[in-house]
Design a protein around this motif. Structure first.
Motif, PDB file in Angstrom:
ATOM      1  N   VAL A   1       0.717  -1.200   0.068  1.00 59.74           N
ATOM      2  CA  VAL A   1      -0.018   0.115   0.001  1.00 59.74           C
ATOM      3  C   VAL A   1       0.915   1.304   0.152  1.00 59.74           C
ATOM      4  O   VAL A   1       0.347   2.279  -0.409  1.00 59.74           O
ATOM      5  CB  VAL A   1      -1.088  -0.190   1.183  1.00 59.74           C
ATOM      6  CG1 VAL A   1      -1.641   1.261   1.505  1.00 59.74           C
ATOM      7  CG2 VAL A   1      -1.870  -1.235   0.887  1.00 59.74           C
TER       8      VAL A   1
ATOM      9  N   MET B   1       1.454   3.224  -3.296  1.00 59.29           N
ATOM     10  CA  MET B   1       0.191   3.533  -3.770  1.00 59.29           C
ATOM     11  C   MET B   1      -0.224   4.803  -3.278  1.00 59.29           C
ATOM     12  O   MET B   1      -0.960   5.672  -3.735  1.00 59.29           O
ATOM     13  CB  MET B   1      -0.858   2.409  -3.710  1.00 59.29           C
ATOM     14  CG  MET B   1      -0.518   1.126  -4.530  1.00 59.29           C
ATOM     15  SD  MET B   1      -1.858  -0.141  -4.177  1.00 59.29           S
ATOM     16  CE  MET B   1      -3.285   0.574  -4.358  1.00 59.29           C
TER      17      MET B   1
ATOM     18  N   TRP C   1       2.856   1.537  -9.207  1.00 54.80           N
ATOM     19  CA  TRP C   1       1.549   0.854  -9.372  1.00 54.80           C
ATOM     20  C   TRP C   1       1.563  -0.597  -9.650  1.00 54.80           C
ATOM     21  O   TRP C   1       0.536  -1.250  -9.642  1.00 54.80           O
ATOM     22  CB  TRP C   1       0.862   1.344 -10.582  1.00 54.80           C
ATOM     23  CG  TRP C   1       0.548   2.683 -10.500  1.00 54.80           C
ATOM     24  CD1 TRP C   1       1.430   4.239 -10.857  1.00 54.80           C
ATOM     25  CD2 TRP C   1      -0.302   3.332  -9.688  1.00 54.80           C
ATOM     26  NE1 TRP C   1       0.728   5.272 -10.265  1.00 54.80           N
ATOM     27  CE2 TRP C   1      -0.386   4.770  -9.657  1.00 54.80           C
ATOM     28  CE3 TRP C   1      -1.558   2.591  -8.887  1.00 54.80           C
ATOM     29  CZ2 TRP C   1      -1.209   5.504  -8.856  1.00 54.80           C
ATOM     30  CZ3 TRP C   1      -2.619   3.336  -8.089  1.00 54.80           C
ATOM     31  CH2 TRP C   1      -2.163   4.816  -8.349  1.00 54.80           C
TER      32      TRP C   1
ATOM     33  N   PHE D   1      -0.821  -2.131  -6.947  1.00 52.46           N
ATOM     34  CA  PHE D   1      -1.929  -1.893  -7.093  1.00 52.46           C
ATOM     35  C   PHE D   1      -2.364  -3.057  -7.845  1.00 52.46           C
ATOM     36  O   PHE D   1      -3.588  -3.825  -7.486  1.00 52.46           O
ATOM     37  CB  PHE D   1      -2.504  -0.791  -8.103  1.00 52.46           C
ATOM     38  CG  PHE D   1      -3.755  -0.955  -8.433  1.00 52.46           C
ATOM     39  CD1 PHE D   1      -4.808  -0.295  -7.558  1.00 52.46           C
ATOM     40  CD2 PHE D   1      -3.873  -0.922  -9.828  1.00 52.46           C
ATOM     41  CE1 PHE D   1      -6.028  -0.060  -8.014  1.00 52.46           C
ATOM     42  CE2 PHE D   1      -5.280  -0.662 -10.267  1.00 52.46           C
ATOM     43  CZ  PHE D   1      -6.470  -0.392  -9.367  1.00 52.46           C
ATOM     44  N   CYS D   2      -1.625  -3.459  -9.141  1.00 60.49           N
ATOM     45  CA  CYS D   2      -2.022  -4.744  -9.808  1.00 60.49           C
ATOM     46  C   CYS D   2      -1.945  -6.184  -8.842  1.00 60.49           C
ATOM     47  O   CYS D   2      -2.910  -7.013  -9.153  1.00 60.49           O
ATOM     48  CB  CYS D   2      -0.987  -4.872 -11.008  1.00 60.49           C
ATOM     49  SG  CYS D   2      -1.281  -3.496 -12.215  1.00 60.49           S
TER      50      CYS D   2
ATOM     51  N   ILE E   1      -8.098  -3.367 -13.839  1.00 59.93           N
ATOM     52  CA  ILE E   1      -6.793  -2.988 -13.743  1.00 59.93           C
ATOM     53  C   ILE E   1      -6.457  -2.277 -15.441  1.00 59.93           C
ATOM     54  O   ILE E   1      -5.667  -1.014 -15.369  1.00 59.93           O
ATOM     55  CB  ILE E   1      -5.620  -4.035 -13.611  1.00 59.93           C
ATOM     56  CG1 ILE E   1      -5.933  -4.351 -12.202  1.00 59.93           C
ATOM     57  CG2 ILE E   1      -4.247  -3.580 -14.052  1.00 59.93           C
ATOM     58  CD1 ILE E   1      -4.725  -5.598 -11.940  1.00 59.93           C
TER      59      ILE E   1
ATOM     60  N   ARG F   1      -5.562   1.768 -15.209  1.00 55.38           N
ATOM     61  CA  ARG F   1      -4.094   2.117 -15.285  1.00 55.38           C
ATOM     62  C   ARG F   1      -4.179   2.865 -16.665  1.00 55.38           C
ATOM     63  O   ARG F   1      -3.350   3.487 -16.860  1.00 55.38           O
ATOM     64  CB  ARG F   1      -3.271   0.960 -15.102  1.00 55.38           C
ATOM     65  CG  ARG F   1      -3.110   0.314 -13.921  1.00 55.38           C
ATOM     66  CD  ARG F   1      -2.433   1.598 -13.071  1.00 55.38           C
ATOM     67  NE  ARG F   1      -1.263   1.736 -13.545  1.00 55.38           N
ATOM     68  CZ  ARG F   1      -0.944   2.939 -13.440  1.00 55.38           C
ATOM     69  NH1 ARG F   1      -1.766   4.061 -13.061  1.00 55.38           N
ATOM     70  NH2 ARG F   1       0.295   3.469 -13.923  1.00 55.38           N
TER      71      ARG F   1
END
Length: 312
Positions: A131, A134, A189, A192-193, A238, A242
């Motif tokens: 986290v 991000m 990022w 995030f994925c 995603i 993105r």
């Protein structure tokens, strides 16, 4: 005892409740949603309509006295015939096509490792660590990138020097500057994925997964035949999110390279900013922004049609 209560006459006036206007909703849900809807209208819808209006007018901040005459599709025609616009858009699409697959591949690898681990504390620690990138703002990511890839005291050149490689001027070389922006975006990022794909893996039935592991030891077959349908909805999200972020990517690149050297990292959002606030041509910049919005919508529809369709 006699009942002396006199019933009211049929024509007697009874007290009436005050009438509410038919335009005022009685549902409390409306009043809970109204602030969010009002904020969305002010912050999102109004600027969009204003940009759409400006795209059909000649609006230059340096010549306000000339007014904003209606020019029709002239701004769109000038944009589509501008080689600089296509160059910026090509760099943006190239950045998207190179960076996004790497983020998805690394995110899938991290999600599979976390899904297979049997240590609960490791999962919690990994999720907290994922986290952090991000939560870092774009401008801070750009400033961190300027420090990491600095020629004199950057960490990257220091690590390369341990292997006898001479220092590289990352932010002054066109190719290296492009690669450095890619590295910082991948760092920010990929988590995030990983989190989105990890949520998809958590939806796979444990009984089916254990049976598949008993049938075949190859993780690739389990991934393709069992886990893939549960990953496709997250993968679609995603791709949409993105892609939209990369097409409008501005803060990190601007604080890191200012779009340079030359035009090596001048993506489409930086180009639109230059047209709007350096050349002061609001009409042309608005037309470019509308075309970018149309491109984002088209990509989103393609993702839903060809990726998400396989999950249903």
């Amino acid at each position: 005892m006699l009942n002396t209560t006199v019933p009211p006459a049929s024509g007697a006036m009874r007290p009436r409740r005050p009438k509410r206007s038919r335009f005022v909703p009685r549902s409390p849900a409306f009043w809970f949603l109204f602030p969010a809807v009002a904020a969305l209208a002010i912050i999102g819808i109004y600027p969009l309509l204003l940009a759409l209006y400006n795209s059909f007018h000649l609006y230059k901040l340096a010549d306000v006295a000339a007014g904003t005459p209606f020019v029709g599709f002239d701004n769109y025609i000038a944009t589509l015939s501008d080689p600089s616009f296509w160059g910026a858009l090509g760099r943006t699409v190239c950045f998207l096509c190179l960076t996004l697959p790497i983020e998805i591949a690394l995110g899938l690898f991290a999600a599979l490792m976390l899904h297979r681990t049997a240590l609960p504390w490791l999962r919690v620690a990994a999720r907290v660590g994922l986290v952090i990138p991000m939560a870092t703002t774009y401008a801070v990511v750009g400033l961190i990138g300027r420090l990491i890839f600095n020629r004199q005291f950057g960490v990257v050149n220091y690590l390369l020097g341990l292997f006898g490689i001479p220092p590289l001027d990352w932010l002054a070389d066109p190719t290296l500057a492009f690669v450095s922006v890619m590295i910082m975006d991948i760092w920010q990022w990929t988590p995030f994925c990983a989190l989105i794909l990890l949520a998809g893996l958590a939806m796979v039935p444990k009984e089916a997964e254990e049976a598949a592991r008993l049938e075949t030891p190859k993780w690739s077959k389990i991934l393709w035949h069992l886990q893939r349908p549960y990953l496709l909805p997250g993968l679609t999200a995603i791709l949409i999110l993105r892609s939209a972020d990369m097409l409008k990517m501005f803060d990190a690149v601007f604080t890191m390279t200012r779009g340079g050297p030359g035009t090596a990292t001048e993506f489409i959002s930086i180009y639109i900013q230059r047209i709007a606030f350096r050349l002061f041509d609001q009409g042309m910049a608005s037309a470019q922004a509308v075309l970018l919005l149309i491109l984002t919508i088209v990509l989103s529809r393609l993702y839903i049609r060809f990726v998400y369709r396989e999950a249903v």
